[in-house]
Design an enzyme around this catalytic site. Structure first.
Site, PDB file in Angstrom:
ATOM      1  N   HIS A 146      12.086   2.157   4.101  1.00  0.00           N
ATOM      2  CA  HIS A 146      11.029   1.148   4.028  1.00  0.00           C
ATOM      3  C   HIS A 146      11.600  -0.060   3.289  1.00  0.00           C
ATOM      4  O   HIS A 146      12.089   0.059   2.159  1.00  0.00           O
ATOM      5  CB  HIS A 146       9.790   1.715   3.343  1.00  0.00           C
ATOM      6  CG  HIS A 146       9.152   2.786   4.180  1.00  0.00           C
ATOM      7  ND1 HIS A 146       8.704   3.969   3.674  1.00  0.00           N
ATOM      8  CD2 HIS A 146       8.934   2.825   5.524  1.00  0.00           C
ATOM      9  CE1 HIS A 146       8.223   4.705   4.678  1.00  0.00           C
ATOM     10  NE2 HIS A 146       8.352   4.033   5.804  1.00  0.00           N
ATOM     11  N   GLU A 197      11.275  -1.240  -0.495  1.00  0.00           N
ATOM     12  CA  GLU A 197      11.533  -0.300  -1.582  1.00  0.00           C
ATOM     13  C   GLU A 197      12.920  -0.545  -2.182  1.00  0.00           C
ATOM     14  O   GLU A 197      13.836   0.283  -2.093  1.00  0.00           O
ATOM     15  CB  GLU A 197      11.336   1.128  -1.053  1.00  0.00           C
ATOM     16  CG  GLU A 197       9.888   1.329  -0.577  1.00  0.00           C
ATOM     17  CD  GLU A 197       9.622   2.569   0.273  1.00  0.00           C
ATOM     18  OE1 GLU A 197      10.529   3.407   0.409  1.00  0.00           O
ATOM     19  OE2 GLU A 197       8.500   2.690   0.799  1.00  0.00           O
ATOM     20  N   ARG A 243       7.542  -3.556   5.400  1.00  0.00           N
ATOM     21  CA  ARG A 243       7.872  -2.121   5.326  1.00  0.00           C
ATOM     22  C   ARG A 243       8.692  -1.609   6.518  1.00  0.00           C
ATOM     23  O   ARG A 243       9.636  -0.838   6.359  1.00  0.00           O
ATOM     24  CB  ARG A 243       6.553  -1.347   5.255  1.00  0.00           C
ATOM     25  CG  ARG A 243       6.653   0.169   5.501  1.00  0.00           C
ATOM     26  CD  ARG A 243       5.257   0.787   5.431  1.00  0.00           C
ATOM     27  NE  ARG A 243       5.189   2.141   5.926  1.00  0.00           N
ATOM     28  CZ  ARG A 243       5.133   3.234   5.154  1.00  0.00           C
ATOM     29  NH1 ARG A 243       5.172   3.118   3.842  1.00  0.00           N
ATOM     30  NH2 ARG A 243       5.032   4.437   5.687  1.00  0.00           N
ATOM     31  N   HIS A 299      12.644   7.072  -1.412  1.00  0.00           N
ATOM     32  CA  HIS A 299      11.599   6.045  -1.261  1.00  0.00           C
ATOM     33  C   HIS A 299      11.114   5.602  -2.645  1.00  0.00           C
ATOM     34  O   HIS A 299      11.499   6.164  -3.661  1.00  0.00           O
ATOM     35  CB  HIS A 299      10.398   6.627  -0.501  1.00  0.00           C
ATOM     36  CG  HIS A 299      10.657   6.888   0.951  1.00  0.00           C
ATOM     37  ND1 HIS A 299      10.124   6.120   1.950  1.00  0.00           N
ATOM     38  CD2 HIS A 299      11.393   7.852   1.563  1.00  0.00           C
ATOM     39  CE1 HIS A 299      10.516   6.594   3.119  1.00  0.00           C
ATOM     40  NE2 HIS A 299      11.289   7.645   2.919  1.00  0.00           N
ATOM     41  N   GLU A 344      10.239  10.026  -4.223  1.00  0.00           N
ATOM     42  CA  GLU A 344       9.590   8.728  -4.452  1.00  0.00           C
ATOM     43  C   GLU A 344       9.908   8.321  -5.880  1.00  0.00           C
ATOM     44  O   GLU A 344       9.461   8.969  -6.833  1.00  0.00           O
ATOM     45  CB  GLU A 344       8.058   8.845  -4.295  1.00  0.00           C
ATOM     46  CG  GLU A 344       7.592   9.239  -2.901  1.00  0.00           C
ATOM     47  CD  GLU A 344       7.412   8.052  -1.959  1.00  0.00           C
ATOM     48  OE1 GLU A 344       7.601   6.893  -2.411  1.00  0.00           O
ATOM     49  OE2 GLU A 344       7.088   8.283  -0.791  1.00  0.00           O
TER      50      GLU A 344
HETATM   51  N1  ARG Z   1       5.935   7.479   1.288  1.00  0.00           N
HETATM   52  C1  ARG Z   1       6.760   7.911   2.386  1.00  0.00           C
HETATM   53  C2  ARG Z   1       6.124   7.559   3.691  1.00  0.00           C
HETATM   54  O1  ARG Z   1       4.982   7.229   3.744  1.00  0.00           O
HETATM   55  C3  ARG Z   1       7.108   9.363   2.261  1.00  0.00           C
HETATM   56  C4  ARG Z   1       6.148  10.332   2.805  1.00  0.00           C
HETATM   57  C5  ARG Z   1       6.528  11.739   2.489  1.00  0.00           C
HETATM   58  N2  ARG Z   1       5.933  12.649   3.387  1.00  0.00           N
HETATM   59  C6  ARG Z   1       4.662  13.008   3.354  1.00  0.00           C
HETATM   60  N3  ARG Z   1       4.193  13.803   4.289  1.00  0.00           N
HETATM   61  N4  ARG Z   1       3.850  12.616   2.425  1.00  0.00           N
HETATM   62  O2  ARG Z   1       6.772   7.565   4.689  1.00  0.00           O
HETATM   63 ZN    ZN Z   2       8.788   4.595   1.741  1.00  0.00          ZN
END
Ligand code: ARG
Ligand code: ZN
Length: 419
Positions: free
Chosen positions: A177, A180, A235, A308, A384
């Site tokens: 993204h 980030e 993003r 991320h 994250e």
């Molecule tokens: N924040 C990231 C996204 O939206 C990571 C997501 C991680 N996976 C999840 N199923 N929450 O792509």
């Molecule tokens: Zn991300």
């Protein structure tokens, strides 16, 4: 950034060219609103996405949205339960610090100073090649396909005793993204530590001798460049579709595994989580998929990390279904527990751990699911990084080193426990 932009404007003026220049989005006076949607209401979320400049955490039931001063009333009419969490996003962006272009006139192994500021995209390529140049017998630059706009997805492959390609792979992706930015710096820090410490740090040496590392600090180069020239909060990638004027696929919703499942991505090209028209139809995903498949066919993938920001989470499969339990869930949890403790020990940063769908939100076509299920990785995680929302994507430059250092300890712990 202002410096960077006016520099290119100046150049265009001097040369007298008619290069169409993109105006940079000015977030002065823009607000961040936190909206309580109660139940995941797709239609409300879609309407919010149309009015807001950006959704910072698409998929959550509490949405943080960036809104121009003129659109605040329209959002409040749609979602009465809203609070302002940032009165002036422009002021927060100013705290991030300017883009710094270091003096690269002499090629040398980059020093730690690199990690004290954010940098233009071209400098990141130079960072990688200068780092590689310092360790030519145990690293090389590789590419994993090409972006929409023709940029190579560029990474560094690092190995130890036994030679190139002789060990199971550790694959690390940053900047999926575009906004980030802390993830570009942190994944570069990993590569820098692995290479510069190999000769005198026994722990690092043993870990480099055990695996082949493939680190791609910016798997979404077009988006990253766009955040530097035009819109800091972009993003997705920069792919167009004929049916819409909106741009971009979410690279982390485009992987060809459970892509077709509903609920974890958007079918609207205007959404922050647009999944694309067909599974794996983003050029970036094509290149990344090919590399994953070739690593699988080689020595296999021991560990995959998709880095991320923000939120401070360590997450594991699955994203596409909140009730499924992955077969090695107990090991994934135990490794994540140790990694979170190692991160916390550095300066107190707390991470939440858990299966991604139930801990954060549902995602279909995500990297961790593909690389776990199809890539057959032993361990597959999303991390994250900092913070939990105070600065969000615009982490001040003064936090690059602290973030990179604590995350590095999390990586060392993970590698040691990944057996
Ligand atoms: N924040 C990231 C996204 O939206 C990571 C997501 C991680 N996976 C999840 N199923 N929450 O792509
Ligand atoms: Zn991300």
């Amino acid at each position: 950034m202002r410096f960077f932009l006016s520099g290119s404007l100046l150049l265009a003026t001097v040369l007298g060219t008619a290069v169409p220049r993109a105006e940079k989005v000015d977030y002065t006076g823009f607000k961040v609103l936190r909206l309580s949607l109660h139940k995941a209401s797709n239609s409300i979320e879609e309407q919010v996405e149309k009015i807001a400049a950006h959704v910072l955490n698409p998929g959550k039931s509490t949405l943080d949205v960036v809104v121009s001063p003129d659109s605040v009333a329209a959002i409040k009419a749609l979602v009465p339960e809203s609070i302002v969490i940032n009165e002036d996003l422009g002021a927060s962006l100013a705290e991030e610090g300017e883009l710094v272009s270091p003096d690269f006139s002499v090629s040398a192994v980059p020093s730690e100073t690199w990690f004290t500021a954010y940098h233009p995209y071209a400098d990141h390529l130079k960072f990688l090649s200068d780092l590689q140049g310092g360790f030519p017998s145990q690293s090389e630059i590789f590419t994993a396909g090409t972006s929409v706009q023709g940029r190579a997805l560029t990474g560094i492959h690092i190995w130890g005793s036994g030679g190139k390609g002789s060990k199971p792979a550790v694959l690390i992706h940053g900047t999926v993204h575009a906004r980030e930015w802390i993830t570009t710096m942190t994944t570069e820090y990993f590569a820098w530590q692995l290479l510069t410490k190999y000769a005198f740090d026994a722990t690092v040496k043993s870990l480099v001798d055990k695996y082949d590392y493939y680190i791609i600090p910016a798997v979404n180069p077009d988006g990253f460049v766009y955040t530097q020239t035009t819109d800091r909060l972009w993003r997705k990638n920069r792919q167009t579709v004929s049916s819409s004027t909106c741009v971009g696929r979410d690279i982390n919703r485009n992987w060809p595994y459970k892509w077709e499942v509903t609920g974890g991505a958007s079918t609207s090209p205007c959404s922050e989580t647009y999944k694309g028209q067909v599974a794996g139809d983003a050029p970036e995903n094509k290149g990344l998929v090919a590399q994953v498949n070739s690593l699988r066919a080689g020595k296999g993938i021991r560990l995959y990390l998709d880095i991320h920001s923000y939120g401070q989470y360590i997450l594991w499969p699955y994203g596409y279904d909140c009730s499924l339990v992955v077969h090695n869930s107990a090991q994934l949890r135990s490794i994540a527990t140790s990694a979170a403790a190692a991160i916390k020990a550095v300066s107190g940063t707390s991470y939440t751990i858990g299966p991604s769908c139930s801990t954060l939100y549902a995602t279909t076509g995500s990297s961790v699911d593909y690389i776990d299920a199809t890539g057959n990785a032993t361990y597959s995680y999303t991390w994250e990084l900092r913070d939990t929302g105070t600065y969000g994507f615009q982490l001040p430059a003064s936090q690059i080193q602290p973030t990179a250092r604590e995350t590095w300890q999390g990586l060392l712990s993970t590698l040691q426990n990944a057996g």
